[in-house]
Design a protein around this motif. Structure first.
Motif, PDB file in Angstrom:
ATOM      1  N   ARG A   1      -0.794   7.585  -8.082  1.00 41.58           N
ATOM      2  CA  ARG A   1      -1.101   6.173  -7.801  1.00 41.58           C
ATOM      3  C   ARG A   1      -0.162   5.556  -6.774  1.00 41.58           C
ATOM      4  NH1 ARG A   1      -2.435   2.512 -12.761  1.00 41.58           N
ATOM      5  NH2 ARG A   1      -3.256   1.321 -11.032  1.00 41.58           N
ATOM      6  N   ARG A   2       0.963   6.236  -6.508  1.00 39.21           N
ATOM      7  CA  ARG A   2       1.905   5.688  -5.532  1.00 39.21           C
ATOM      8  C   ARG A   2       1.407   5.847  -4.099  1.00 39.21           C
ATOM      9  NH1 ARG A   2       7.082   8.744  -7.809  1.00 39.21           N
ATOM     10  NH2 ARG A   2       5.475  10.330  -7.855  1.00 39.21           N
ATOM     11  N   PHE A   3       0.420   6.719  -3.881  1.00 45.12           N
ATOM     12  CA  PHE A   3      -0.163   6.857  -2.554  1.00 45.12           C
ATOM     13  C   PHE A   3      -0.995   5.612  -2.246  1.00 45.12           C
ATOM     14  CE2 PHE A   3       0.699  11.391  -3.013  1.00 45.12           C
ATOM     15  CZ  PHE A   3       1.082  11.726  -1.731  1.00 45.12           C
ATOM     16  N   LYS A   4      -0.795   5.056  -1.060  1.00 45.81           N
ATOM     17  CA  LYS A   4      -1.558   3.889  -0.617  1.00 45.81           C
ATOM     18  C   LYS A   4      -2.315   4.251   0.655  1.00 45.81           C
ATOM     19  CE  LYS A   4       0.234   1.405  -3.872  1.00 45.81           C
ATOM     20  NZ  LYS A   4      -0.512   1.238  -5.084  1.00 45.81           N
ATOM     21  N   ILE A   5      -3.428   3.570   0.876  1.00 42.66           N
ATOM     22  CA  ILE A   5      -4.241   3.851   2.063  1.00 42.66           C
ATOM     23  C   ILE A   5      -3.402   3.641   3.318  1.00 42.66           C
ATOM     24  CG2 ILE A   5      -5.189   1.513   2.280  1.00 42.66           C
ATOM     25  CD1 ILE A   5      -7.286   4.635   2.802  1.00 42.66           C
ATOM     26  N   PHE A   6      -3.428   4.609   4.203  1.00 43.85           N
ATOM     27  CA  PHE A   6      -2.687   4.534   5.461  1.00 43.85           C
ATOM     28  C   PHE A   6      -3.661   4.376   6.626  1.00 43.85           C
ATOM     29  CE2 PHE A   6      -0.920   6.865   9.152  1.00 43.85           C
ATOM     30  CZ  PHE A   6       0.179   6.066   9.398  1.00 43.85           C
ATOM     31  N   MET A   7      -4.734   5.155   6.598  1.00 40.26           N
ATOM     32  CA  MET A   7      -5.731   5.087   7.656  1.00 40.26           C
ATOM     33  C   MET A   7      -7.103   5.291   7.030  1.00 40.26           C
ATOM     34  SD  MET A   7      -6.011   7.400  11.108  1.00 40.26           S
ATOM     35  CE  MET A   7      -4.250   7.331  11.266  1.00 40.26           C
ATOM     36  N   ARG A   8      -7.990   4.328   7.234  1.00 40.91           N
ATOM     37  CA  ARG A   8      -9.313   4.398   6.606  1.00 40.91           C
ATOM     38  C   ARG A   8     -10.303   5.035   7.569  1.00 40.91           C
ATOM     39  NH1 ARG A   8     -12.123   2.744   2.457  1.00 40.91           N
ATOM     40  NH2 ARG A   8     -14.157   1.784   2.658  1.00 40.91           N
ATOM     41  N   ASP A   9     -11.144   5.923   7.052  1.00 39.61           N
ATOM     42  CA  ASP A   9     -12.163   6.576   7.862  1.00 39.61           C
ATOM     43  C   ASP A   9     -13.469   5.805   7.731  1.00 39.61           C
ATOM     44  OD1 ASP A   9     -13.895   8.244   9.185  1.00 39.61           O
ATOM     45  OD2 ASP A   9     -14.094   9.651   7.522  1.00 39.61           O
ATOM     46  N   LEU A  10     -13.744   4.952   8.710  1.00 39.36           N
ATOM     47  CA  LEU A  10     -14.961   4.163   8.660  1.00 39.36           C
ATOM     48  C   LEU A  10     -16.184   4.984   9.058  1.00 39.36           C
ATOM     49  CD1 LEU A  10     -13.794   0.748  10.106  1.00 39.36           C
ATOM     50  CD2 LEU A  10     -13.976   1.469   7.761  1.00 39.36           C
ATOM     51  N   LYS A  11     -15.967   6.081   9.779  1.00 35.89           N
ATOM     52  CA  LYS A  11     -17.107   6.882  10.232  1.00 35.89           C
ATOM     53  C   LYS A  11     -17.857   7.497   9.061  1.00 35.89           C
ATOM     54  CE  LYS A  11     -15.386   8.060  14.788  1.00 35.89           C
ATOM     55  NZ  LYS A  11     -14.917   9.135  15.665  1.00 35.89           N
ATOM     56  N   LYS A  12     -17.129   7.895   8.009  1.00 38.95           N
ATOM     57  CA  LYS A  12     -17.785   8.547   6.877  1.00 38.95           C
ATOM     58  C   LYS A  12     -18.348   7.539   5.893  1.00 38.95           C
ATOM     59  CE  LYS A  12     -14.256   8.876   3.400  1.00 38.95           C
ATOM     60  NZ  LYS A  12     -13.665   9.610   2.361  1.00 38.95           N
ATOM     61  N   ASP A  13     -17.919   6.274   5.992  1.00 37.96           N
ATOM     62  CA  ASP A  13     -18.377   5.257   5.054  1.00 37.96           C
ATOM     63  C   ASP A  13     -19.704   4.691   5.551  1.00 37.96           C
ATOM     64  OD1 ASP A  13     -18.807   2.935   3.534  1.00 37.96           O
ATOM     65  OD2 ASP A  13     -16.655   2.738   3.157  1.00 37.96           O
ATOM     66  N   LYS A  14     -20.803   5.210   5.004  1.00 42.28           N
ATOM     67  CA  LYS A  14     -22.136   4.861   5.492  1.00 42.28           C
ATOM     68  C   LYS A  14     -22.379   3.359   5.438  1.00 42.28           C
ATOM     69  CE  LYS A  14     -26.993   5.975   4.935  1.00 42.28           C
ATOM     70  NZ  LYS A  14     -27.993   6.634   4.127  1.00 42.28           N
TER      71      LYS A  14
ATOM     72  N   LEU B   1     -11.242  -5.915  -7.280  1.00 42.62           N
ATOM     73  CA  LEU B   1     -10.240  -5.880  -8.357  1.00 42.62           C
ATOM     74  C   LEU B   1      -9.629  -4.493  -8.503  1.00 42.62           C
ATOM     75  CD1 LEU B   1     -11.936  -8.177 -11.028  1.00 42.62           C
ATOM     76  CD2 LEU B   1     -10.034  -8.727  -9.495  1.00 42.62           C
ATOM     77  N   SER B   2     -10.424  -3.461  -8.276  1.00 42.02           N
ATOM     78  CA  SER B   2      -9.897  -2.099  -8.312  1.00 42.02           C
ATOM     79  C   SER B   2      -8.915  -1.865  -7.166  1.00 42.02           C
ATOM     80  CB  SER B   2     -11.061  -1.110  -8.227  1.00 42.02           C
ATOM     81  OG  SER B   2     -10.583   0.198  -8.124  1.00 42.02           O
ATOM     82  N   TYR B   3      -9.294  -2.313  -5.973  1.00 42.24           N
ATOM     83  CA  TYR B   3      -8.386  -2.202  -4.821  1.00 42.24           C
ATOM     84  C   TYR B   3      -7.101  -2.961  -5.076  1.00 42.24           C
ATOM     85  CZ  TYR B   3     -12.229  -0.399  -1.852  1.00 42.24           C
ATOM     86  OH  TYR B   3     -13.239   0.334  -1.306  1.00 42.24           O
ATOM     87  N   ARG B   4      -7.246  -4.164  -5.663  1.00 46.23           N
ATOM     88  CA  ARG B   4      -6.071  -5.005  -5.932  1.00 46.23           C
ATOM     89  C   ARG B   4      -5.084  -4.270  -6.845  1.00 46.23           C
ATOM     90  NH1 ARG B   4      -5.741  -9.520  -9.324  1.00 46.23           N
ATOM     91  NH2 ARG B   4      -6.574  -8.085 -10.889  1.00 46.23           N
ATOM     92  N   ASN B   5      -5.604  -3.611  -7.854  1.00 44.02           N
ATOM     93  CA  ASN B   5      -4.732  -2.852  -8.755  1.00 44.02           C
ATOM     94  C   ASN B   5      -4.017  -1.714  -8.030  1.00 44.02           C
ATOM     95  OD1 ASN B   5      -5.395  -4.489 -10.904  1.00 44.02           O
ATOM     96  ND2 ASN B   5      -7.056  -3.162 -11.603  1.00 44.02           N
ATOM     97  N   ASN B   6      -4.696  -1.082  -7.089  1.00 45.73           N
ATOM     98  CA  ASN B   6      -4.076  -0.003  -6.305  1.00 45.73           C
ATOM     99  C   ASN B   6      -2.995  -0.539  -5.368  1.00 45.73           C
ATOM    100  OD1 ASN B   6      -5.679   1.980  -7.430  1.00 45.73           O
ATOM    101  ND2 ASN B   6      -7.249   1.828  -5.871  1.00 45.73           N
ATOM    102  N   TYR B   7      -3.198  -1.750  -4.837  1.00 46.39           N
ATOM    103  CA  TYR B   7      -2.212  -2.310  -3.912  1.00 46.39           C
ATOM    104  C   TYR B   7      -0.969  -2.837  -4.644  1.00 46.39           C
ATOM    105  CZ  TYR B   7      -5.092  -2.024   0.275  1.00 46.39           C
ATOM    106  OH  TYR B   7      -5.813  -1.561   1.353  1.00 46.39           O
ATOM    107  N   ARG B   8      -1.096  -3.087  -5.942  1.00 44.16           N
ATOM    108  CA  ARG B   8       0.039  -3.610  -6.699  1.00 44.16           C
ATOM    109  C   ARG B   8       1.127  -2.572  -6.839  1.00 44.16           C
ATOM    110  NH1 ARG B   8      -2.438  -7.539 -11.411  1.00 44.16           N
ATOM    111  NH2 ARG B   8      -2.238  -9.418 -10.182  1.00 44.16           N
TER     112      ARG B   8
END
Length: 196
Positions: free
Chosen positions: A42-55, A189-196
């Motif tokens: 859970r300590r890993f946080k998003i660094f670079m998002r791949d928008l190409k794969k997100d349909k 809310l799920s993202y928020r928990n990950n960013y905490r």
């Protein structure tokens, strides 16, 4: 030596699988930085998002520029969150869900920028340029504060209103029965928990 090893790993990931997956980052207490496309901690946080794969993102937005490093917007987010008394992790979660950290995102309905402000909403918030990250985040956080105050701190209702509008939440006396809105609230809310 650790810095060079980290840079090498990061470059290797970028070359080996360009835009193949989201990249996550975690820094050890001793300063060693780890990157992965399959976080197991859970300590890993998003660094670079791949928008190409997100349909959904790919078909919903015009993408003149792809997502940028979320850390780039950290000072703006911190400043605005403090100014309006909104949880930083909630702001980051909304940006993540709305635009995937692409400051140039424009939805088919006309919402713009990191926090996807509709032109009329932006005008009411006195946002000069919705594609300017600073203006957009400030306006979006100010709007979140207004929604949180309106719903007496209820984050679920505030997020539902951010997604579907105040009138819809008022009409249904709660989260509207739209799948998109319900999924949006849950996702943020799920993202928020990950960013905490």
């Amino acid at each position: 030596m650790k810095i060079y090893r980290t840079l090498f790993i990061c470059l290797a990931l970028a070359v080996a699988c360009p835009a193949a997956a989201d990249i996550y980052r975690y820094e050890d207490p001793d300063g060693t930085v780890h990157f992965t496309d399959a976080p197991t901690d859970r300590r890993f946080k998003i660094f670079m998002r791949d928008l190409k794969k997100d349909k959904k993102l790919r078909t919903s937005f015009k993408l003149p520029g792809y997502a940028r490093n979320p850390a780039e917007f950290e000072p703006i987010i911190q400043s605005c969150a403090k100014e309006f008394g909104v949880d930083c992790s909630l702001v980051k979660a909304v940006i993540h869900a709305e635009s995937g950290y692409n400051p140039n995102a424009v939805s088919p309905k006309g919402a713009q920028g990191l926090m996807q402000l509709m032109p009329k909403t932006a005008q009411g918030l006195k946002v000069a340029d919705s594609l300017n990250p600073s203006d957009n985040i400030r306006g979006g956080v100010r709007y979140l504060r207004f929604l949180l105050d309106t719903f007496k701190g209820n984050e679920e209702l505030a997020l539902a209103a951010y997604n579907s509008g105040l009138n819809k939440v008022a009409r249904y006396g709660g989260i509207p029965p739209y799948q998109e809105t319900r999924q949006y609230v849950s996702k943020v809310l799920s993202y928020r928990n990950n960013y905490r």
